[in-house]
Design a protein around this motif. Sequence first.
Motif, PDB file in Angstrom:
ATOM      1  N   TRP A 125       0.839  -1.193   0.000  1.00 17.22           N
ATOM      2  CA  TRP A 125       0.000   0.000   0.000  1.00 17.22           C
ATOM      3  C   TRP A 125       0.876   1.245   0.000  1.00 17.22           C
ATOM      4  CZ3 TRP A 125      -5.533   0.161   0.814  1.00 17.22           C
ATOM      5  CH2 TRP A 125      -6.131  -1.105   0.907  1.00 17.22           C
ATOM      6  N   LEU A 126       0.378   2.298  -0.592  1.00 15.97           N
ATOM      7  CA  LEU A 126       1.041   3.600  -0.568  1.00 15.97           C
ATOM      8  C   LEU A 126       0.109   4.578   0.141  1.00 15.97           C
ATOM      9  CD1 LEU A 126       2.450   3.653  -4.212  1.00 15.97           C
ATOM     10  CD2 LEU A 126       3.704   3.164  -2.092  1.00 15.97           C
ATOM     11  N   ILE A 127       0.568   5.089   1.286  1.00 16.74           N
ATOM     12  CA  ILE A 127      -0.237   5.967   2.138  1.00 16.74           C
ATOM     13  C   ILE A 127       0.266   7.399   1.996  1.00 16.74           C
ATOM     14  CG2 ILE A 127      -1.156   6.305   4.446  1.00 16.74           C
ATOM     15  CD1 ILE A 127      -1.721   3.528   3.400  1.00 16.74           C
ATOM     16  N   ALA A 128      -0.622   8.313   1.644  1.00 18.46           N
ATOM     17  CA  ALA A 128      -0.229   9.717   1.451  1.00 18.46           C
ATOM     18  C   ALA A 128       0.048  10.385   2.790  1.00 18.46           C
ATOM     19  CB  ALA A 128      -1.322  10.463   0.695  1.00 18.46           C
ATOM     20  N   ASP A 129       1.182  11.080   2.854  1.00 23.58           N
ATOM     21  CA  ASP A 129       1.577  11.798   4.070  1.00 23.58           C
ATOM     22  C   ASP A 129       1.409  13.294   3.828  1.00 23.58           C
ATOM     23  OD1 ASP A 129       2.681  12.820   6.349  1.00 23.58           O
ATOM     24  OD2 ASP A 129       4.545  11.678   6.239  1.00 23.58           O
ATOM     25  N   ASN A 130       0.353  13.861   4.367  1.00 25.58           N
ATOM     26  CA  ASN A 130       0.075  15.291   4.158  1.00 25.58           C
ATOM     27  C   ASN A 130       1.074  16.198   4.860  1.00 25.58           C
ATOM     28  OD1 ASN A 130      -2.257  14.946   2.530  1.00 25.58           O
ATOM     29  ND2 ASN A 130      -3.476  14.517   4.366  1.00 25.58           N
ATOM     30  N   ASN A 131       1.877  15.628   5.735  1.00 21.21           N
ATOM     31  CA  ASN A 131       2.897  16.420   6.425  1.00 21.21           C
ATOM     32  C   ASN A 131       4.253  16.363   5.724  1.00 21.21           C
ATOM     33  OD1 ASN A 131       1.170  17.229   8.571  1.00 21.21           O
ATOM     34  ND2 ASN A 131       1.453  15.232   9.547  1.00 21.21           N
ATOM     35  N   ASP A 162       5.909  -1.623   8.026  1.00 22.36           N
ATOM     36  CA  ASP A 162       6.341  -0.386   7.396  1.00 22.36           C
ATOM     37  C   ASP A 162       7.426  -0.675   6.364  1.00 22.36           C
ATOM     38  OD1 ASP A 162       7.887   2.328   7.212  1.00 22.36           O
ATOM     39  OD2 ASP A 162       5.982   2.788   8.184  1.00 22.36           O
ATOM     40  N   GLY A 163       7.233  -0.135   5.175  1.00 23.05           N
ATOM     41  CA  GLY A 163       8.153  -0.425   4.086  1.00 23.05           C
ATOM     42  C   GLY A 163       9.433   0.353   4.103  1.00 23.05           C
ATOM     43  N   GLN A 164       9.499   1.451   4.860  1.00 20.77           N
ATOM     44  CA  GLN A 164      10.712   2.243   4.926  1.00 20.77           C
ATOM     45  C   GLN A 164      11.475   2.028   6.224  1.00 20.77           C
ATOM     46  OE1 GLN A 164       9.427   6.315   4.159  1.00 20.77           O
ATOM     47  NE2 GLN A 164      10.071   6.170   2.033  1.00 20.77           N
ATOM     48  N   ALA A 165      10.767   1.790   7.300  1.00 23.65           N
ATOM     49  CA  ALA A 165      11.413   1.666   8.600  1.00 23.65           C
ATOM     50  C   ALA A 165      12.106   0.315   8.777  1.00 23.65           C
ATOM     51  CB  ALA A 165      10.392   1.867   9.714  1.00 23.65           C
ATOM     52  N   ASN A 166      11.785  -0.651   7.924  1.00 25.68           N
ATOM     53  CA  ASN A 166      12.360  -1.998   8.046  1.00 25.68           C
ATOM     54  C   ASN A 166      13.154  -2.358   6.797  1.00 25.68           C
ATOM     55  OD1 ASN A 166      10.983  -3.141  10.643  1.00 25.68           O
ATOM     56  ND2 ASN A 166       9.311  -2.210   9.479  1.00 25.68           N
ATOM     57  N   ARG A 167      14.288  -3.003   7.010  1.00 27.87           N
ATOM     58  CA  ARG A 167      15.160  -3.365   5.890  1.00 27.87           C
ATOM     59  C   ARG A 167      14.633  -4.572   5.124  1.00 27.87           C
ATOM     60  NH1 ARG A 167      21.235  -3.865   7.857  1.00 27.87           N
ATOM     61  NH2 ARG A 167      21.428  -4.227   5.612  1.00 27.87           N
ATOM     62  N   ASN A 168      13.842  -5.414   5.796  1.00 25.78           N
ATOM     63  CA  ASN A 168      13.359  -6.646   5.165  1.00 25.78           C
ATOM     64  C   ASN A 168      11.842  -6.772   5.303  1.00 25.78           C
ATOM     65  OD1 ASN A 168      13.536  -6.881   7.933  1.00 25.78           O
ATOM     66  ND2 ASN A 168      14.090  -9.045   7.916  1.00 25.78           N
ATOM     67  N   PRO A 169      11.061  -5.799   4.812  1.00 26.23           N
ATOM     68  CA  PRO A 169       9.607  -5.829   5.019  1.00 26.23           C
ATOM     69  C   PRO A 169       8.924  -7.042   4.409  1.00 26.23           C
ATOM     70  CG  PRO A 169      10.192  -4.169   3.384  1.00 26.23           C
ATOM     71  CD  PRO A 169      11.472  -4.629   4.002  1.00 26.23           C
ATOM     72  N   ALA A 199       6.478   5.883   9.288  1.00 30.85           N
ATOM     73  CA  ALA A 199       5.457   6.860   8.938  1.00 30.85           C
ATOM     74  C   ALA A 199       4.200   6.209   8.365  1.00 30.85           C
ATOM     75  CB  ALA A 199       6.034   7.860   7.937  1.00 30.85           C
ATOM     76  N   ALA A 200       4.379   5.238   7.462  1.00 30.19           N
ATOM     77  CA  ALA A 200       3.208   4.631   6.806  1.00 30.19           C
ATOM     78  C   ALA A 200       2.303   3.938   7.806  1.00 30.19           C
ATOM     79  CB  ALA A 200       3.676   3.652   5.732  1.00 30.19           C
ATOM     80  N   VAL A 201       2.878   3.151   8.699  1.00 31.02           N
ATOM     81  CA  VAL A 201       2.071   2.439   9.697  1.00 31.02           C
ATOM     82  C   VAL A 201       1.406   3.428  10.649  1.00 31.02           C
ATOM     83  CG1 VAL A 201       2.199   0.907  11.689  1.00 31.02           C
ATOM     84  CG2 VAL A 201       3.325   0.275   9.569  1.00 31.02           C
ATOM     85  N   SER A 202       2.134   4.472  11.014  1.00 35.11           N
ATOM     86  CA  SER A 202       1.545   5.482  11.899  1.00 35.11           C
ATOM     87  C   SER A 202       0.344   6.152  11.251  1.00 35.11           C
ATOM     88  CB  SER A 202       2.596   6.540  12.258  1.00 35.11           C
ATOM     89  OG  SER A 202       3.678   5.970  12.972  1.00 35.11           O
TER      90      SER A 202
END
Length: 206
Positions: A125-131, A162-169, A199-202
């Motif tokens: 999934w790709l979650i939009a981050d408005n911040n 989370d796809g960015q916070a983990n090296r092996n998602p 960020a994505a999971v949050s």
Amino acid sequence: MKYVPRRLLIVPAASTLLAAAFGLISSANAQTFSSSYTSTAPKDCRTIDKPGDNGSATQVCPGKSGLVVLISEDDLRETVSVGPNRAAAAKEPAAEAWFAPFNSTAHTVEWRAADGRPFAIIQRWLIADNNDLDKTGSPITKPMLAVTRLPPGPVCHVAYIDGQANRNPNELARQAADEFARDFNCGKDEVKVIGEKGAAVSLAKR
């Protein structure tokens, strides 16, 4: 030459054979996990409802083992469900599992199976981050993997990675599917966050 009774020679041999036989039985009972893939690209799916003025659309895509993937989009937000047909998939909890930020899914669905029978799907999934905006002022999307359990039983989200916070998602998602999906109690168990929470999971859990 020292005499060794025959019975003392037979016992170790019998024990070895028994251990070997037990090992073969254990191996036969062990499940074999595997992954296969299908596409949810528009060209590979059947459009039920075309995009309307509010961006709503519904597509039915072929899956595995007689299941279909139902993708519904409304106001730039998607839901993904699975069932033997469109009507059944639309009644599953996953069909109501939407995220508040704008979001979309990648076009590849990973089917996790035990001995050839799928029990979960993994989708990006790709979650939009408005911040976090790009140079044009558009939200930057953050990647997340969602694990969804399959029938028998309800279809619902089981875990987020989370796809960015983990090296092996991808590995974490497969492990979560194998360990939690089949025994997950939809409506009672809380969706698990596996690995580091980025960020994505949050955004998804907000």
